[in-house]
Enzyme design. Structure first.
Site, PDB file in Angstrom:
ATOM      1  N   HIS A  40       1.077  -0.873   0.021  1.00  0.00           N
ATOM      2  CA  HIS A  40      -0.175  -0.395   0.242  1.00  0.00           C
ATOM      3  C   HIS A  40       0.702   1.287  -0.065  1.00  0.00           C
ATOM      4  O   HIS A  40       0.357   2.590   0.024  1.00  0.00           O
ATOM      5  CB  HIS A  40      -1.428   0.264   1.482  1.00  0.00           C
ATOM      6  CG  HIS A  40      -0.875  -0.102   2.512  1.00  0.00           C
ATOM      7  ND1 HIS A  40       0.367  -0.287   3.365  1.00  0.00           N
ATOM      8  CD2 HIS A  40      -0.003   1.699   3.240  1.00  0.00           C
ATOM      9  CE1 HIS A  40       1.318   0.067   4.195  1.00  0.00           C
ATOM     10  NE2 HIS A  40       0.824   0.400   4.332  1.00  0.00           N
TER      11      HIS A  40
HETATM   12  C1  UD1 Z   1      -3.070   5.366   5.872  1.00  0.00           C
HETATM   13  C2  UD1 Z   1      -1.400   5.506   6.750  1.00  0.00           C
HETATM   14  C3  UD1 Z   1       0.006   4.544   6.004  1.00  0.00           C
HETATM   15  C4  UD1 Z   1      -0.971   3.126   6.867  1.00  0.00           C
HETATM   16  C5  UD1 Z   1      -1.934   2.532   5.857  1.00  0.00           C
HETATM   17  C6  UD1 Z   1      -2.871   1.730   7.092  1.00  0.00           C
HETATM   18  C7  UD1 Z   1      -0.803   8.451   6.334  1.00  0.00           C
HETATM   19  C8  UD1 Z   1       0.177   9.309   6.843  1.00  0.00           C
HETATM   20  N1  UD1 Z   1      -0.720   7.160   5.951  1.00  0.00           N
HETATM   21  O1  UD1 Z   1      -2.359   5.034   4.316  1.00  0.00           O
HETATM   22  O2  UD1 Z   1       0.765   5.099   7.218  1.00  0.00           O
HETATM   23  O3  UD1 Z   1       0.419   2.312   7.042  1.00  0.00           O
HETATM   24  O4  UD1 Z   1      -3.058   4.294   6.315  1.00  0.00           O
HETATM   25  O5  UD1 Z   1      -3.505   1.200   5.864  1.00  0.00           O
HETATM   26  O6  UD1 Z   1      -1.487   8.464   7.717  1.00  0.00           O
HETATM   27  N2  UD1 Z   1      -9.496   4.726   1.628  1.00  0.00           N
HETATM   28  C9  UD1 Z   1     -10.863   3.621   1.068  1.00  0.00           C
HETATM   29  N3  UD1 Z   1     -11.683   3.239   2.108  1.00  0.00           N
HETATM   30  C10 UD1 Z   1     -10.520   3.694   3.336  1.00  0.00           C
HETATM   31  C11 UD1 Z   1      -9.095   4.351   3.667  1.00  0.00           C
HETATM   32  C12 UD1 Z   1      -8.751   4.765   2.552  1.00  0.00           C
HETATM   33  O7  UD1 Z   1     -11.403   3.405  -0.307  1.00  0.00           O
HETATM   34  O8  UD1 Z   1     -11.638   3.279   4.576  1.00  0.00           O
HETATM   35  C13 UD1 Z   1      -8.780   5.509  -0.360  1.00  0.00           C
HETATM   36  C14 UD1 Z   1      -8.765   7.115   0.145  1.00  0.00           C
HETATM   37  O9  UD1 Z   1      -9.569   7.230  -1.233  1.00  0.00           O
HETATM   38  C15 UD1 Z   1      -6.982   6.931  -0.409  1.00  0.00           C
HETATM   39  C16 UD1 Z   1      -6.722   6.191  -0.137  1.00  0.00           C
HETATM   40  O10 UD1 Z   1      -7.815   5.023   0.042  1.00  0.00           O
HETATM   41  O11 UD1 Z   1      -7.417   7.750  -2.123  1.00  0.00           O
HETATM   42  C17 UD1 Z   1      -5.512   5.840   0.236  1.00  0.00           C
HETATM   43  O12 UD1 Z   1      -5.524   6.206   1.967  1.00  0.00           O
HETATM   44  P1  UD1 Z   1      -5.448   7.620   3.122  1.00  0.00           P
HETATM   45  O13 UD1 Z   1      -5.739   7.403   4.293  1.00  0.00           O
HETATM   46  O14 UD1 Z   1      -5.260   8.669   2.745  1.00  0.00           O
HETATM   47  O15 UD1 Z   1      -4.212   6.564   3.484  1.00  0.00           O
HETATM   48  P2  UD1 Z   1      -2.894   5.334   3.200  1.00  0.00           P
HETATM   49  O16 UD1 Z   1      -2.733   4.775   2.317  1.00  0.00           O
HETATM   50  O17 UD1 Z   1      -4.404   4.278   3.768  1.00  0.00           O
END
Ligand code: UD1
Length: 364
Positions: free
Chosen positions: A206
């Site tokens: 991820h």
């Molecule tokens: C976040 C953390 C990372 C952690 C990871 C675990 C930060 C900077 N990053 O990264 O350290 O290792 O979580 O998973 O805080 N999304 C969904 N559903 C959700 C959550 C997110 O579809 O429930 C999608 C969002 O639309 C976004 C992407 O996933 O496009 C990334 O989500 P985001 O919370 O920004 O960061 P992670 O990559 O999950």
């Protein structure tokens, strides 16, 4: 009773707050309150994990959701400040290194509410990672630093943190695993996928550096297709990764791989049932580097660095890239891999030590 806010935001946070929540609940002096910032909101990334970990619904839900780094961090700060002004806690415990960790630590520090950072002192020394910025910010302003291993203490001391702020308590993720060990073993998720113990590779990815650009994701996909020639591969993909695979036209290529199963995120128990039965794990996750070291399962980490070096020096972890994945996979399959050992204080008793440390500090 003193009120303690436990901040949880994203998937890996829930396994860190749950043991602390349960341990604080047993006391007659502390009232743990769960604050969910809503950074992760998909059922299997959030509520299903909390249910697995037997944690009740959050006391406060900030519903912040996704956004740019500044939006996410800023929105958490705005929403959490309101909660603190209305229901001022005696302590705030932030965990890990996600955007909400730094955001809530800043809110607490500016309102003079003491902040504890659980999983303090980890450093990748790679400031291109958003998590490294979050770690540096959080550790610089937290009042108490709970470290998982000696390297955490050393990093903090080298940055000028005074020793009396540091409590080495151990690795709390292991507490969650041990709490649910039997349930994890009893889960059917391996069977449901037709997999046998010790006979498949488990993959998670991820990190933006691996999945946000075609130039990084495509060679990894090809390396995974190569691995699938040797053993079944189960790829439990994060929403960010699924988006990347779709955007770069790689999802069909991967799904067409005969021996590859591409799955959406799973709740904790089902996921860990797959981990405990894996021959090896291929990942860029921080938590999995630790869990595989604890379980003695070989781990190939698709990163240039790790903030968890003890998993390499003492455990079963090795840093690899798409080009070196296959040679390392072959080494594992031929048995040429260190058995590793469990680091000190990764023993399922970290929450007990944390609560004892907090009691000492709140009485002094
Ligand atoms: C976040 C953390 C990372 C952690 C990871 C675990 C930060 C900077 N990053 O990264 O350290 O290792 O979580 O998973 O805080 N999304 C969904 N559903 C959700 C959550 C997110 O579809 O429930 C999608 C969002 O639309 C976004 C992407 O996933 O496009 C990334 O989500 P985001 O919370 O920004 O960061 P992670 O990559 O999950």
């Amino acid at each position: 009773m003193i009120n303690i806010h436990l901040i949880a935001a994203a998937r890996p946070n829930f396994m860190k707050v749950a043991p602390l929540y349960h341990e604080l609940k047993k006391t007659d002096w502390a009232n743990p309150m769960l604050v969910h910032t809503g950074q992760h909101y998909d059922h299997n990334m959030s509520d299903a994990i909390l249910q697995d970990l037997k944690v009740p619904a959050p006391d406060f839900h900030l519903g912040v959701g996704s956004g740019s780094h500044a939006e996410q961090t800023g929105n958490v700060m705005i929403a959490y400040e309101k909660i603190c002004l209305e229901h001022r806690p005696d302590w705030i415990v932030v965990v890990g290194d996600v955007n909400s960790t730094a955001a809530c630590a800043m809110v607490g520090a500016k309102l003079w509410i003491p902040v504890v950072h659980l999983e303090a002192g980890l450093r990748s020394r790679d400031r291109s990672m958003p998590e490294e910025i979050n770690r540096l910010v959080t550790d610089a302003i937290a009042d108490v630093l709970w470290t998982p291993s000696a390297d955490g203490d050393e990093n903090l001391l080298a940055e000028g943190v005074s020793a009396d702020k540091i409590d080495r308590i151990g690795n709390i993720m292991i507490d969650s695993f041990e709490m649910l060990h039997e349930t994890i073993e009893a889960s059917n998720s391996r069977e449901d996928l037709g997999l046998s113990r010790g006979d498949y590779a488990m993959v998670t990815l991820h990190r933006p550096s691996n999945v946000d650009a075609a130039e990084s994701l495509e060679p990894i996909v090809d390396a995974l297709l190569g691995a699938a020639r040797d053993l079944p591969v189960v790829f439990v993909a994060h929403p960010r990764t699924i988006k990347g695979l779709e955007r770069f036209g790689l999802k069909d290529r991967l799904a067409a791989g005969k021996n590859i199963k591409l799955l959406e995120p799973l709740p904790y128990v089902q996921f860990m049932n797959l981990v405990v039965g894996a021959r090896l794990v291929i990942t860029d996750s921080g938590g999995l580097q630790e869990e595989t070291t604890y379980l003695g399962i070989p781990c190939l980490t698709l990163r240039e660095n790790t903030e968890r070096p003890i998993t390499v020096t003492m455990g079963t972890n090795k840093l690899v890239n798409a080009g070196t994945l296959d040679e390392n996979l072959q080494a594992i399959l031929t048995g040429d891999w260190p058995a590793g050992a469990r680091p000190p204080l990764w023993d399922g008793k970290t929450a007990e030590r944390a609560v004892a440390a907090l009691k000492r500090r709140s009485e002094s």
